[in-house]
Each structure stands twice: as C-alpha cells, then as structure tokens.
Scaffold this active site. Structure first.
Site, PDB file in Angstrom:
ATOM      1  N   ASP A   1      -8.133  -9.202   3.845  1.00 27.66           N
ATOM      2  CA  ASP A   1      -7.982  -8.040   4.724  1.00 27.66           C
ATOM      3  C   ASP A   1      -9.084  -7.968   5.780  1.00 27.66           C
ATOM      4  O   ASP A   1      -9.951  -7.099   5.687  1.00 27.66           O
ATOM      5  CB  ASP A   1      -7.971  -6.759   3.878  1.00 27.66           C
ATOM      6  CG  ASP A   1      -7.478  -5.563   4.654  1.00 27.66           C
ATOM      7  OD1 ASP A   1      -6.989  -5.745   5.774  1.00 27.66           O
ATOM      8  OD2 ASP A   1      -7.581  -4.444   4.134  1.00 27.66           O
TER       9      ASP A   1
ATOM     10  N   GLU B   1     -12.899  -2.441  11.603  1.00 31.10           N
ATOM     11  CA  GLU B   1     -12.872  -1.705  10.339  1.00 31.10           C
ATOM     12  C   GLU B   1     -13.913  -2.206   9.351  1.00 31.10           C
ATOM     13  O   GLU B   1     -14.526  -1.423   8.640  1.00 31.10           O
ATOM     14  CB  GLU B   1     -11.458  -1.844   9.744  1.00 31.10           C
ATOM     15  CG  GLU B   1     -11.320  -1.263   8.358  1.00 31.10           C
ATOM     16  CD  GLU B   1      -9.922  -1.475   7.764  1.00 31.10           C
ATOM     17  OE1 GLU B   1      -9.055  -2.052   8.437  1.00 31.10           O
ATOM     18  OE2 GLU B   1      -9.720  -1.042   6.615  1.00 31.10           O
TER      19      GLU B   1
ATOM     20  N   GLU C   1       0.824  -1.204   0.000  1.00 26.82           N
ATOM     21  CA  GLU C   1       0.000   0.000   0.000  1.00 26.82           C
ATOM     22  C   GLU C   1       0.862   1.260   0.000  1.00 26.82           C
ATOM     23  O   GLU C   1       0.631   2.202   0.765  1.00 26.82           O
ATOM     24  CB  GLU C   1      -0.952   0.006   1.197  1.00 26.82           C
ATOM     25  CG  GLU C   1      -1.919  -1.139   1.160  1.00 26.82           C
ATOM     26  CD  GLU C   1      -3.000  -1.084   2.233  1.00 26.82           C
ATOM     27  OE1 GLU C   1      -4.135  -1.426   1.916  1.00 26.82           O
ATOM     28  OE2 GLU C   1      -2.697  -0.711   3.380  1.00 26.82           O
TER      29      GLU C   1
HETATM   30  C1  GCV Z   1      -2.621   0.229   8.451  1.00 27.79           C
HETATM   31  C2  GCV Z   1      -6.065  -2.292   5.456  1.00 27.79           C
HETATM   32  C3  GCV Z   1      -6.519  -1.043   6.155  1.00 27.79           C
HETATM   33  C4  GCV Z   1      -5.394  -0.033   6.269  1.00 27.79           C
HETATM   34  C5  GCV Z   1      -4.225  -0.724   6.975  1.00 27.79           C
HETATM   35  C6  GCV Z   1      -3.819  -1.936   6.158  1.00 27.79           C
HETATM   36  C7  GCV Z   1      -2.704  -2.719   6.804  1.00 27.79           C
HETATM   37  O1  GCV Z   1      -5.827  -2.029   4.109  1.00 27.79           O
HETATM   38  O2  GCV Z   1      -7.600  -0.493   5.471  1.00 27.79           O
HETATM   39  O3  GCV Z   1      -5.861   1.065   6.993  1.00 27.79           O
HETATM   40  O4  GCV Z   1      -3.149   0.144   7.156  1.00 27.79           O
HETATM   41  O5  GCV Z   1      -4.911  -2.799   6.054  1.00 27.79           O
HETATM   42  O6  GCV Z   1      -3.011  -3.685   7.471  1.00 27.79           O
HETATM   43  O7  GCV Z   1      -1.557  -2.355   6.649  1.00 27.79           O
END
Ligand code: GCV
Length: 717
Positions: A380, A408, A306
């Site tokens: 995720d 989340e 990411e």
């Molecule tokens: C900390 C998901 C979440 C992100 C998070 C990522 C990760 O994509 O939406 O907010 O980032 O996981 O675990 O690194």
C-alpha cells in the site's frame, strides 16, 4: 478605460516575479519573463503565432501559446493569419493548414495525441511548426514548445517528434461528495459540488490546463470509497459541467462506481452481476451518462476491499463484476478500471500475497475494455516496496499502474519528498515476464502483452490550498506523474530539472542545488521512517508518525508488528520459502534474487527476510547498528536539505522560500521523532546498545507511545 486596463495587465505580465504574490498558484506554468542568459529566443524568433484551428482544443492551444510566449519573452507575441514574416510559429494540423499539408511531415506514427516540432522554411521564410494529426496533439505540442522556451533551451534548430506511450493518463481524485479528500493534505476538494453546475469556479480551468500541460488526459473525480449518489441525475449534471470545462484541455471525466449502486440508488434488491435486472440497470445508467457526457471515460471500481461491496458478496468473481460494467460501457467506448487493491474479509497468511492470489487465476477472463489497476507495490504505497507481482503475471490483461501522488505514507504535505525517483525505480523493475528486459514500464505501456489499452493512474494531491498540492514541492509530484504517464521511461532527474527550471527559474545556482536535493529526498524519508525494507509502521488509521509498537488491532495485518516481526532474535518478514513464500509470486529470476540474502540488497532486506540483530550486512555493521545508522542518516539528510534551502534565500522569492523553509523545519522535527521513536521501540526488543557516537532518543519509549492524533488530516471514512 479599457486601454488603461490593458496597459495595467501588460505591466503585470512584465513585472519581475519577486514583486508579485508568489503563493505557488501558477504552478510550473509561471511564464515570467526569462532572465537574459536563459532567454535563448532571439528577436527574430517567435515573431507571431499562426494558428488556423477553430475547434475549442485548438483555441486553447493557441491561447496558451500566446500567453506563455508573451510572458516568457516579455513582449506581446501577436497572432497572424499566415506565415508572412520570418520567425513565425505555425500551430496546425494538415487539415487546418495547407502549409502544413505541403510540408508532408512524418505525422503517421504520432497517433491522435502526438506532435512534431520542427524548424522549417515556409515560402522561403524561417519558421517553426508545431504539427499534429489532431487538435489534442497541437495542445500537447504547444505545451512542449513552451517548456523548451521556459527551461532555457535553444529553439532555432528543432526536430522533435513525441507521442504518449500510455493511452490513459489519469488522476484519481479521492474526493468525497462532502468535499473531504481522503488522504488529501491540500485543503478541500477542488470540486465545489454544492455550487455546481451553475457556478463554475474559474479554478477548474486552471486545473485542466495544468493537467494538459503534462499530458494528463483524464480525471476520476470522486473517491473510490465514496457514495453511489454521484451516479444520480442531479450529480451527473454537476459532473457534466466539469466535463465541459475540462474538454478543451483534452481531459475526460471518469467516475468511481460503487458496486452496490443498483441497490442504493436503483431500488433493486441485489447488485449480483449476473442478475439480468442488475445488468440492465447498469446498461441504462451508462446510456444515461453518455447522453449528457458523450466523451465520458468510464468507471473506476474498488470492490471487495476494505469493506467496499463487490461481486464476491454474491459469490461471483472480480471478472464477473468487471465484465458486467464493461458490457454496459462498451457500446459507448468506455473502459472499466478494476482495482486489484483487495483486502479480503478473512485474514491472509501474508497480506502482500492477496491480490495475486485473487487475480492471477482471472487472467484472460476480462472483457477487452477492462484494465486491471494495480498499485506499484503489493502492499500500500509505502515509502519503498518491491514491485507488485501481478505486473509480471497477467499477460492476457492490460495492467495499469496506480501510484499515490498524495503522500499518505511519506510525511503528508510537509515533508519534502520527490516521488519521481520512487516511480522511476518501480517502472524500471524487471518483471522477467518475457525474459530479461520485461520492465514494468513496458508492461504498463502494453507493449509486452500487445494490448491496445494502457493506463497509468495517480492518486491526486490537489486541493483548495492556493499552492494546489499542499506544498510547493508537492507540485513536483503532480508534474512528475504526468510526465512519467506520458513516457514511463523518462528519467526522474530530467523531470526534476524541468520542473525546477519552470518553477524556480533557470539560475544554475538554483537548479544545481534543488535538483540534487529532490533526487535524494525520497531516500531520506525511507531512511528515517522505514529503512532496510521495513514497512507499514505508521500510526494506525491516519498514518501520521511512527507507531511500530501497535499490536491491538482486530485483524493481524492491521498491526505494524505484523509487518516488522521484531523479536529477541531479529527483525523482518520472512517471505521466502521458509516463511510466507511471497517470493514465489514473482518470475523465477526475480524470486531467486529476492529469496537470497546475498542478492536481495539492502532496500528490500527486511521486506523479504527475517534477519538476526547481530548478522553482518555488506556495510560491515551488524543489522542493529545499521538500522540505527540509517535512521540517523535520514535525519541528517533532512538537515542537509535545510542547509541547501537556506542557501537559496537570495535567489528565490521570499514568500515561497519562507513556506518551504518552514515545512522543512517541520520535516526535521518529524524525522527526528520517527528516528527516536523507532529506535526506542526496537531497542526495547533487541536489547542492544546504541553503536558508539549515536545519540539516544530524546524521550523514553512510553512518551512516543502515548502520543495521539485524533485530528490528523486526510483520514478515511
Ligand atoms: C481510498 C489505503 C488508504 C485508503 C485508500 C485505500 C485504497 O488503504 O489508506 O485511504 O482508500 O488505500 O487504495 O483503496
């Protein structure tokens, strides 16, 4: 004057719960005087506490035991020097107490964190010993003993020996340096960086106490996405202040380390892990950290995922990156937790396959102080995912499980969803890595691979809200995480019951209503959000509410349509050999089960298969009808939870009752929204009528599609 104050304090401890502000601040450590039927400790027991240990951890254990017992029993429990009366509790190691040494208790197998609680006689007097090899063991033993009393268990004939099955039991805080918490729904970060190190908010102690009470022994205090500044000297001083406060509670600090830190704060031109200057920089940085935090735990790293920097930026492997950091930490005993949540810069044929593809070839290539940290599922943190194939594929590497305590993808703080059942389901999954019975729990414990290192990490749900976790029931997820990290084979039901008794009381009317409600709650979310193996249909970016229609994001796998693949024929992601063949990443026994429509089961059906709308399922309904029925069932389950909760009004303090009732009302509204929006959308593709007796969506599809939430909480960035 002081006497009056003491008397007042004593009165406060004895006041019935309902007379106090019940905002949830005390978590499960409420220590209110137990009501008669559940007070199983008679006057002859717990007459005094004998705790000779003098170190800070032993003192914390002693203070907690005294505070807890005095509250629960509604009478002051005094400290004594020796076991000089019947019913004393002796909290000690063989080193701190000759009486314990003389008992020759079987402490050998308890390591440095386990404890033993036993009813014995000392000098002819009945007594209870809480014994351990170390002060940390005493701390966990004290909390365990309090838990027994608080949950109404008899303590007159005890013989308990317990030790954690997982070595590192960590909360990962996704807290940024500006106090915004990524995916946090409980206010701001607990860490008031600006005022640290001089102002030490007393709340830090309560945080560490809560962690200790459930066996959590480490906290990664900054977000995996946060800046490198935390590694600079002024910030390290702040971190050291936290470490000092946490230390008596057995909680070590760890830091997320940004891979490009040598460039950003070190003034180097590269962060190449094979560059001697970069290696020297990390080594010096580790030395600096350990100078001020001698028990520093280590680094957590999100690399090449990411948009985060990583070794691949220099054409090096994840192992090169992890090993460089591991070498810097090794002289100090620190570990590297290297995350396997990777998200490559180029599109994959199936995002769920990426981590395995990148890490499987690296098995055996990591230093002994590297742990690979793998999310429970391959995608995720969805409401339901099959287990991550890496758990069965890295025999030569310690593999930690990472779960997300903060919700989340399960309705943020307002939806009541007990995650103990989700993690129990994951941990019980059989990887078949070494034949039948190779459960994920055993992989994580390190038992299967014979690893010394083992870890379980939970993305924390804590924040500055008075109730800590955003809602009263989200406290249960923090609690369940700690208990499962201690023993990944504990049952979710037992944990739910423990937490309920400690948090809401031992009244059977309360326990018998709340526990089943919690046990069914996560399935309810699955039903109204992503039934039958659907996944990742949440609003883009913020993940609030349904958005299965989104199809305009730059990369294919950023779009919900990529995951559900609904078309005129049917719905679901074909991950069998005719599709992405993700099933091949599992052991053959597992792959066969997932690949076969008849054995995959409803839970993962659309995760692994593209199924025709009119195909019949085991329930006798067509897929389309079943989908509608599941969405509807989810909404009904929430209505049932509301009824249950309403019936508890007479037995629960009004303040917390009202808050939970209001949150359930929000959940009910949002469950209907999820159902209606999803059905409206999928019906626009399936063109099938709703089965008889099922209500149509409240609004047309374009109403749902037009909803926007720019201010949804917890967003990244
Ligand atoms: C900390 C998901 C979440 C992100 C998070 C990522 C990760 O994509 O939406 O907010 O980032 O996981 O675990 O690194």
């Amino acid at each position: 004057m002081q006497k009056t104050l003491l008397a007042l304090l004593a009165l406060l401890t004895l006041l019935p719960a309902a007379a106090r502000a019940e905002d949830g601040y005390r978590l499960w450590l409420r220590y209110d005087r137990l009501a008669e039927p559940s007070r199983r400790v008679d006057a002859a027991a717990a007459t005094a506490i004998v705790a000779p240990g003098s170190g800070p951890v032993a003192q914390a254990a002693r203070a907690e035991l005294q505070r807890g017992l005095s509250g629960l029993l509604g009478r002051p429990v005094a400290m004594a020097r020796d076991v000089d009366r019947d019913g004393a509790i002796l909290l000690a190691t063989p080193r701190s107490s000759p009486a314990i040494a003389a008992l020759h208790l079987p402490l050998d197998r308890l390591g440095d964190e386990g404890y033993l609680i036993r009813t014995v006689r000392i000098g002819g007097r009945p007594a209870t010993v809480i014994a351990a090899n170390s002060d940390r063991g005493l701390l966990y033993g004290a909390f365990a003993f309090l838990r027994l009393v608080q949950t109404g268990r008899a303590i007159d004939r005890l013989d308990i020996a317990d030790a954690p099955k997982v070595k590192l039991r960590l909360l990962d805080h996704w807290d940024n340096l500006d106090r915004h918490v990524e995916r946090g729904y409980a206010g701001q970060s607990l860490w008031d960086w600006q005022k640290l190190p001089l102002w030490k908010d007393p709340r830090y102690i309560d945080y560490a106490r809560a962690d200790a009470s459930i066996g959590i022994n480490g906290a990664v205090v900054n977000n995996v996405n946060s800046k490198a500044d935390i590694l600079t000297a002024p910030w390290l001083e702040k971190v050291a202040a936290l470490a000092e406060i946490f230390r008596p509670w057995g909680v070590r600090v760890y830091l997320s380390a940004r891979f490009s830190a040598p460039i950003e704060i070190g003034g180097l031109r590269t962060a190449d892990p094979l560059d001697p200057q970069v290696r020297a920089w990390w080594k010096a940085k580790a030395d600096e950290i350990y100078r001020i935090i001698p028990d520093f735990g280590g680094f957590l790293v999100k690399a090449n995922s990411e948009g985060q920097p990583g070794p691949q930026d220099y054409k090096r492997s994840h192992a090169d990156g992890a090993n460089m950091l591991a070498d810097a930490l090794a002289p100090h005993g620190g570990v590297v937790m290297w995350r396997a949540f990777v998200y490559s810069a180029t599109g994959a044929d199936d995002r769920a396959k990426q981590a395995y593809d990148e890490f499987k070839p690296l098995d055996g290539k990591f230093r002994p102080n590297v742990i690979l940290q793998v999310k429970n599922g391959p995608l995720d943190f969805q409401p339901r995912e099959p287990f991550h194939p890496l758990f069965g594929a890295m025999p030569k590497t310690p593999v930690a499980i990472e779960v997300e305590i903060t919700k989340e993808y399960l309705g943020f703080a307002t939806h009541l969803a007990f995650l103990g059942t989700m993690w129990e389901e994951a941990l019980a999954s059989d990887t078949f890595a070494r034949g039948r019975g190779s459960t994920l729990a055993k992989v994580v414990e390190g038992a299967l691979g014979g690893h010394n290192l083992s870890a379980m990490a939970g993305v924390a749900n804590t924040g500055t809200d008075r109730n800590w976790s955003g809602s009263q029931f989200d406290q249960a997820n923090w609690y369940a995480f700690g208990r499962l990290a201690w023993d990944p084979q504990l049952s979710a039901r037992a944990i739910a019951e423990e937490w309920t008794r400690m948090t809401w009381g031992n009244d059977p009317r309360v326990v018998d209503a709340i526990v089943p409600m919690m046990m069914g709650s996560r399935q309810a979310v699955v039903d109204y959000m992503t039934p039958l193996g659907l996944h990742h249909l949440m609003g883009t970016g913020h993940h609030y509410g349904p958005a299965p229609w989104v199809n305009d994001q730059q990369r294919p796998e950023w779009n919900p349509v990529y995951y559900h693949r609904a078309d005129a024929n049917g719905i679901g992601f074909d991950r069998t050999a005719t599709g992405s063949n993700a099933v091949a990443q599992y052991a053959p026994e597992v792959a066969r089960r997932f690949a076969d429509r008849r054995s995959v089961g409803d839970d993962y059906l659309l995760w692994f298969h593209h199924v025709k709308w009119d195909d019949r399922l085991d329930t006798g309904r067509t897929l389309w009808d079943e989908l509608v029925a599941r969405y509807t069932r989810g909404v009904e389950e929430v209505a049932g939870m509301r009824r249950t909760w309403a019936s508890l009004a007479p037995y629960v303090d009004p303040q917390r009752h009202e808050e939970v009732a209001a949150f359930l009302a929000i959940q009910a509204r949002e469950a209907s929204w999820w159902r209606d929006a999803s059905i409206a959308y999928f019906q626009s593709i399936s063109h099938r009528p709703l089965p008889a007796g099922f209500a149509p969506p409240a609004h047309p599809l374009d109403y749902y599609e037009a909803l926007k939430f720019p201010y949804a909480p917890g967003q990244g960035g």
